[in-house]
Design a protein around this motif. Structure first.
Motif, PDB file in Angstrom:
ATOM      1  N   GLU A 219      68.112  81.435   2.748  1.00  0.00           N
ATOM      2  CA  GLU A 219      67.814  80.890   1.432  1.00  0.00           C
ATOM      3  C   GLU A 219      68.871  79.947   1.162  1.00  0.00           C
ATOM      4  O   GLU A 219      70.227  80.002   1.386  1.00  0.00           O
ATOM      5  N   PHE A 220      68.696  78.978   0.220  1.00  0.00           N
ATOM      6  CA  PHE A 220      69.659  78.156  -0.467  1.00  0.00           C
ATOM      7  C   PHE A 220      70.211  78.892  -1.619  1.00  0.00           C
ATOM      8  O   PHE A 220      69.298  79.035  -2.529  1.00  0.00           O
ATOM      9  N   VAL A 221      71.355  79.169  -1.512  1.00  0.00           N
ATOM     10  CA  VAL A 221      72.081  79.636  -2.768  1.00  0.00           C
ATOM     11  C   VAL A 221      73.250  78.854  -3.146  1.00  0.00           C
ATOM     12  O   VAL A 221      74.332  78.455  -2.766  1.00  0.00           O
ATOM     13  N   GLY A 222      72.943  78.172  -4.349  1.00  0.00           N
ATOM     14  CA  GLY A 222      73.761  76.918  -4.762  1.00  0.00           C
ATOM     15  C   GLY A 222      75.415  77.380  -5.135  1.00  0.00           C
ATOM     16  O   GLY A 222      76.236  76.733  -4.668  1.00  0.00           O
ATOM     17  N   ASP A 223      75.219  78.804  -5.547  1.00  0.00           N
ATOM     18  CA  ASP A 223      76.992  79.130  -5.601  1.00  0.00           C
ATOM     19  C   ASP A 223      77.260  80.109  -4.725  1.00  0.00           C
ATOM     20  O   ASP A 223      78.211  80.814  -5.059  1.00  0.00           O
TER      21      ASP A 223
ATOM     22  N   SER B 259      80.308  73.956  -4.368  1.00  0.00           N
ATOM     23  CA  SER B 259      79.490  74.525  -3.863  1.00  0.00           C
ATOM     24  C   SER B 259      78.214  74.352  -3.177  1.00  0.00           C
ATOM     25  O   SER B 259      77.729  74.497  -2.045  1.00  0.00           O
ATOM     26  N   VAL B 260      77.190  73.596  -4.100  1.00  0.00           N
ATOM     27  CA  VAL B 260      76.075  72.933  -3.852  1.00  0.00           C
ATOM     28  C   VAL B 260      75.943  72.115  -2.565  1.00  0.00           C
ATOM     29  O   VAL B 260      75.332  72.221  -1.764  1.00  0.00           O
ATOM     30  N   VAL B 261      77.199  71.336  -2.630  1.00  0.00           N
ATOM     31  CA  VAL B 261      77.294  70.438  -1.322  1.00  0.00           C
ATOM     32  C   VAL B 261      77.530  71.113  -0.236  1.00  0.00           C
ATOM     33  O   VAL B 261      76.932  70.767   0.869  1.00  0.00           O
ATOM     34  N   TRP B 262      78.459  71.826  -0.090  1.00  0.00           N
ATOM     35  CA  TRP B 262      78.657  72.733   1.040  1.00  0.00           C
ATOM     36  C   TRP B 262      77.549  73.744   1.518  1.00  0.00           C
ATOM     37  O   TRP B 262      77.136  73.685   2.771  1.00  0.00           O
ATOM     38  N   GLU B 263      76.553  74.244   0.460  1.00  0.00           N
ATOM     39  CA  GLU B 263      75.614  74.956   0.859  1.00  0.00           C
ATOM     40  C   GLU B 263      74.618  74.071   1.512  1.00  0.00           C
ATOM     41  O   GLU B 263      73.961  74.530   2.323  1.00  0.00           O
ATOM     42  N   THR B 264      74.529  72.893   1.144  1.00  0.00           N
ATOM     43  CA  THR B 264      73.587  71.815   1.667  1.00  0.00           C
ATOM     44  C   THR B 264      73.918  71.572   3.188  1.00  0.00           C
ATOM     45  O   THR B 264      73.144  71.436   4.077  1.00  0.00           O
ATOM     46  N   LEU B 265      75.291  71.337   3.278  1.00  0.00           N
ATOM     47  CA  LEU B 265      75.724  71.097   4.649  1.00  0.00           C
ATOM     48  C   LEU B 265      75.507  72.492   5.459  1.00  0.00           C
ATOM     49  O   LEU B 265      75.500  72.365   6.813  1.00  0.00           O
ATOM     50  N   ARG B 266      75.425  73.661   4.907  1.00  0.00           N
ATOM     51  CA  ARG B 266      75.534  74.768   5.784  1.00  0.00           C
ATOM     52  C   ARG B 266      73.986  75.178   6.164  1.00  0.00           C
ATOM     53  O   ARG B 266      73.843  75.208   7.235  1.00  0.00           O
TER      54      ARG B 266
ATOM     55  N   LEU C  41      70.375  66.839   0.481  1.00  0.00           N
ATOM     56  CA  LEU C  41      71.029  67.098  -0.801  1.00  0.00           C
ATOM     57  C   LEU C  41      69.947  67.263  -1.826  1.00  0.00           C
ATOM     58  O   LEU C  41      69.780  68.233  -2.727  1.00  0.00           O
ATOM     59  N   LEU C  42      69.131  65.984  -1.981  1.00  0.00           N
ATOM     60  CA  LEU C  42      68.344  66.044  -3.015  1.00  0.00           C
ATOM     61  C   LEU C  42      67.063  67.035  -2.939  1.00  0.00           C
ATOM     62  O   LEU C  42      66.554  67.484  -3.810  1.00  0.00           O
ATOM     63  N   LYS C  43      66.856  67.117  -1.679  1.00  0.00           N
ATOM     64  CA  LYS C  43      65.688  68.123  -1.313  1.00  0.00           C
ATOM     65  C   LYS C  43      66.132  69.369  -1.667  1.00  0.00           C
ATOM     66  O   LYS C  43      65.266  70.134  -2.339  1.00  0.00           O
ATOM     67  N   TRP C  44      67.299  70.010  -1.399  1.00  0.00           N
ATOM     68  CA  TRP C  44      67.533  71.371  -1.674  1.00  0.00           C
ATOM     69  C   TRP C  44      67.885  71.430  -3.171  1.00  0.00           C
ATOM     70  O   TRP C  44      67.395  72.634  -3.861  1.00  0.00           O
ATOM     71  N   VAL C  45      68.453  70.741  -3.668  1.00  0.00           N
ATOM     72  CA  VAL C  45      68.714  70.627  -5.177  1.00  0.00           C
ATOM     73  C   VAL C  45      67.420  70.428  -6.013  1.00  0.00           C
ATOM     74  O   VAL C  45      67.384  71.274  -6.909  1.00  0.00           O
ATOM     75  N   GLY C  46      66.647  69.649  -5.670  1.00  0.00           N
ATOM     76  CA  GLY C  46      65.251  69.485  -6.182  1.00  0.00           C
ATOM     77  C   GLY C  46      64.462  70.776  -6.104  1.00  0.00           C
ATOM     78  O   GLY C  46      63.782  71.286  -7.120  1.00  0.00           O
ATOM     79  N   LEU C  47      64.609  71.319  -5.102  1.00  0.00           N
ATOM     80  CA  LEU C  47      63.563  72.740  -4.771  1.00  0.00           C
ATOM     81  C   LEU C  47      64.386  73.807  -5.502  1.00  0.00           C
ATOM     82  O   LEU C  47      63.602  74.700  -5.834  1.00  0.00           O
ATOM     83  N   ALA C  48      65.527  73.783  -5.824  1.00  0.00           N
ATOM     84  CA  ALA C  48      66.108  74.768  -6.580  1.00  0.00           C
ATOM     85  C   ALA C  48      65.643  74.941  -8.112  1.00  0.00           C
ATOM     86  O   ALA C  48      65.560  76.017  -8.689  1.00  0.00           O
ATOM     87  N   GLY C  49      65.317  73.624  -8.500  1.00  0.00           N
ATOM     88  CA  GLY C  49      64.596  73.981  -9.910  1.00  0.00           C
ATOM     89  C   GLY C  49      65.539  73.601 -11.006  1.00  0.00           C
ATOM     90  O   GLY C  49      66.761  73.548 -10.946  1.00  0.00           O
TER      91      GLY C  49
ATOM     92  N   LEU D 179      58.203  66.594  -1.170  1.00  0.00           N
ATOM     93  CA  LEU D 179      58.380  66.434   0.426  1.00  0.00           C
ATOM     94  C   LEU D 179      57.352  65.721   1.219  1.00  0.00           C
ATOM     95  O   LEU D 179      56.275  66.184   1.266  1.00  0.00           O
ATOM     96  N   GLY D 180      57.812  64.713   1.909  1.00  0.00           N
ATOM     97  CA  GLY D 180      56.892  64.191   3.003  1.00  0.00           C
ATOM     98  C   GLY D 180      57.243  64.666   4.288  1.00  0.00           C
ATOM     99  O   GLY D 180      57.575  65.705   4.511  1.00  0.00           O
ATOM    100  N   THR D 181      56.646  63.942   5.237  1.00  0.00           N
ATOM    101  CA  THR D 181      56.804  64.489   6.761  1.00  0.00           C
ATOM    102  C   THR D 181      58.346  64.013   7.037  1.00  0.00           C
ATOM    103  O   THR D 181      58.489  62.691   6.964  1.00  0.00           O
ATOM    104  N   PRO D 182      59.182  64.782   7.572  1.00  0.00           N
ATOM    105  CA  PRO D 182      60.368  64.567   7.961  1.00  0.00           C
ATOM    106  C   PRO D 182      60.530  63.824   9.185  1.00  0.00           C
ATOM    107  O   PRO D 182      59.720  63.561  10.098  1.00  0.00           O
ATOM    108  N   THR D 183      61.411  62.891   9.188  1.00  0.00           N
ATOM    109  CA  THR D 183      61.799  61.977  10.372  1.00  0.00           C
ATOM    110  C   THR D 183      63.267  62.283  10.929  1.00  0.00           C
ATOM    111  O   THR D 183      63.392  63.419  11.398  1.00  0.00           O
TER     112      THR D 183
END
Length: 494
Positions: A409-413, A350-357, A308-316, A473-477
């Protein structure tokens, strides 16, 4: 209205169309005995990577339904042969209990030893047709409903600690490791929620989260990889041999299970007292709480909170500004962070659902055909024989361009408004449609609504405190690795 609209195919079984699709042989195959499975496994882990593995085969076969091998097999004595269903239409067969069986397929084509769970087949491995599934899931529903009113105030107290620690690290070091801080606080929340005590008040002390990880990872080891590219071939061969030759011996981690078990057994007194009412012994109930707490809840939070923090952070900042305005207005109008306030935050939902999608926390789904069945994709129908294993990879399925515009793409709305909400039936992260509810008759996650609520409250707490933030973003685990680089404190509360 959402900025993204549906692209429903006429072959969508949920549409009003009554079209007949052409019957097509399932393309693909399994290669040579033994060696075909090894070749597919090396493509999956090392040569191509997960998404490219599936997308290249979709392109090759010109079909989203095809035959392939899936890890671990064959060394683990599991059969790696599957029929992949990789579009939003065909994937839905995995939720149809009249067509597929979910017995012992939680981790896929293999099952870890029950020695990890006290000798019990816990709920995740049971099929809905089994009486024990009904008993355990009813027990879990009772636990969740009896504690539902505690979620928001309890979670907010742990999130307060989370953000204070983030601020301190950013101030001291110029950046903060979000994952480690989030892991600790959300584990403490989950343990307190299920067991009624902070884990530091038990024999776990401050090591509970790490102990759960130590117990969990070996059960998933055959599905893991260090992610080294193909040119590290000798190292990859050694890794593959170690992780997928023989199952990890559960007795090596008996001490971890024992310590976790006793922490829960001595803390979750009310639930364990109630277990008999659902036909469960205290021991079986305790092992199921242990699994749900550690594997499902904490394991899920460990992945999805940084996502969640990743996608919201990248959205700006533009999305941050809209979220801050909506969240603060709703909280002000309701006099606090309440269920009513949360219901007035369509963009946050919507942002939460978009993250889960876009990045579902559980990528794999499996089910074994109960009889000869026909599986439909957007364009064709395929005969699947009784006993064949069906497999779906959600990160490809939930980015189906026949359903979602700008699917990659991450579309918040995306899910705002009437048209946006119609797309929720294609969000499958919980082993079911987002528009449906978990029941004792299905395999949908019993904590589905809890996860969504936790993510929404996390988003609310974030934007009550900060106007915007920056990440790296760092190296994902297991999930993304997120470093917080900057936190801009809120300049207004309304």
């Amino acid at each position: 209205m959402s900025s993204s609209t549906s692209r429903r195919s006429s072959s969508d079984p949920n549409s009003d169309s009554d079209s007949k699709l052409p019957l097509r042989p399932i393309p693909g195959g399994y290669g040579l005995p033994f060696f075909g499975a090894i070749a597919d496994r090396f493509d999956f882990f090392y040569n191509q990577g997960r998404e490219k593995f599936f997308k290249s085969r979709i392109q090759k076969h010109k079909s989203t339904v095809f035959r392939t091998n899936m890890p671990p097999g064959p060394f683990t004595a599991s059969d790696p042969k599957v029929v992949a269903v990789l579009d939003a239409v065909s994937f839905a067969v995995l939720f149809d209990n009249s067509k597929v069986e979910k017995r012992d397929v939680f981790t896929g084509t293999y099952m870890p030893s029950t020695d990890f769970t006290g000798g019990y087949r816990i709920c995740a491995y049971l099929d809905p047709s089994e009486q024990k599934h009904r008993q355990i899931k009813s027990f879990l529903f009772w636990m969740l409903s009896s504690r539902h009113g505690q979620v928001i105030p309890l979670l907010r107290s742990y999130l307060s600690e989370l953000f204070l620690k983030l601020e301190d690290q950013v101030a001291d070091k110029g950046e903060a490791n979000y994952n480690s801080i989030s892991d600790n606080e959300l584990f403490n929340f989950a343990f307190r929620f299920y067991c009624g005590k902070d884990p530091t008040e038990t024999n776990l002390g401050s090591s509970g989260a790490k102990l759960f990880e130590l117990w969990t990872y070996p059960q998933l080891a055959p599905l893991g990889s260090a992610g080294l590219p193909w040119y590290f071939f000798p190292i990859n061969v050694v890794e593959d041999f170690l992780l997928r030759t023989v199952p990890f011996p559960a007795w090596l981690l008996k001490f971890a299970h024992k310590k976790l078990y006793h922490a829960i057994y001595s803390s979750a007194l009310e639930p364990l007292d109630e277990a008999a009412r659902f036909g469960l012994t205290r021991e079986e109930a305790c092992n199921n709480i242990l699994f749900v707490l550690g594997f499902n809840s904490y394991g899920g939070f460990k992945i999805i909170a940084p996502t969640l923090l990743k996608w919201v952070g990248l959205a700006g900042a533009p999305l941050h500004q809209r979220l801050a305005q909506e969240i603060r207005a709703a909280v002000k109008s309701e006099g606090g962070v309440t269920p009513n306030a949360l219901s007035k935050m369509p963009l946050a939902k919507s942002v939460v659902w978009e993250t889960l999608r876009i990045e579902p926390p559980v990528p794999f789904q499996y089910g074994k055909a109960k009889s000869d069945i026909v599986v439909e994709s957007h364009d064709a129908a395929f005969k699947v024989k009784k006993g064949e294993m069906l497999f779906g990879f959600q990160p490809v399925v939930t980015k189906d361009s026949r359903v979602f515009e700008k699917a990659e793409e991450f579309v918040g709305d995306r899910f705002v408004g009437e048209e946006g909400e119609k797309l929720l039936k294609y969000v499958y992260w919980s082993n079911g449609r987002e528009t449906e509810d978990p029941t004792v008759e299905n395999k949908q996650c019993p904590g589905k609504d809890l996860v969504v609520l936790v993510l929404r409250v996390l988003l609310v707490e974030l934007f009550l405190r900060y106007d915007t933030f920056e990440i790296e973003l760092g190296t994902p685990t297991l999930g993304p690795s997120v470093k917080v680089k900057k936190l801009t404190k809120a300049t207004t509360t309304s």
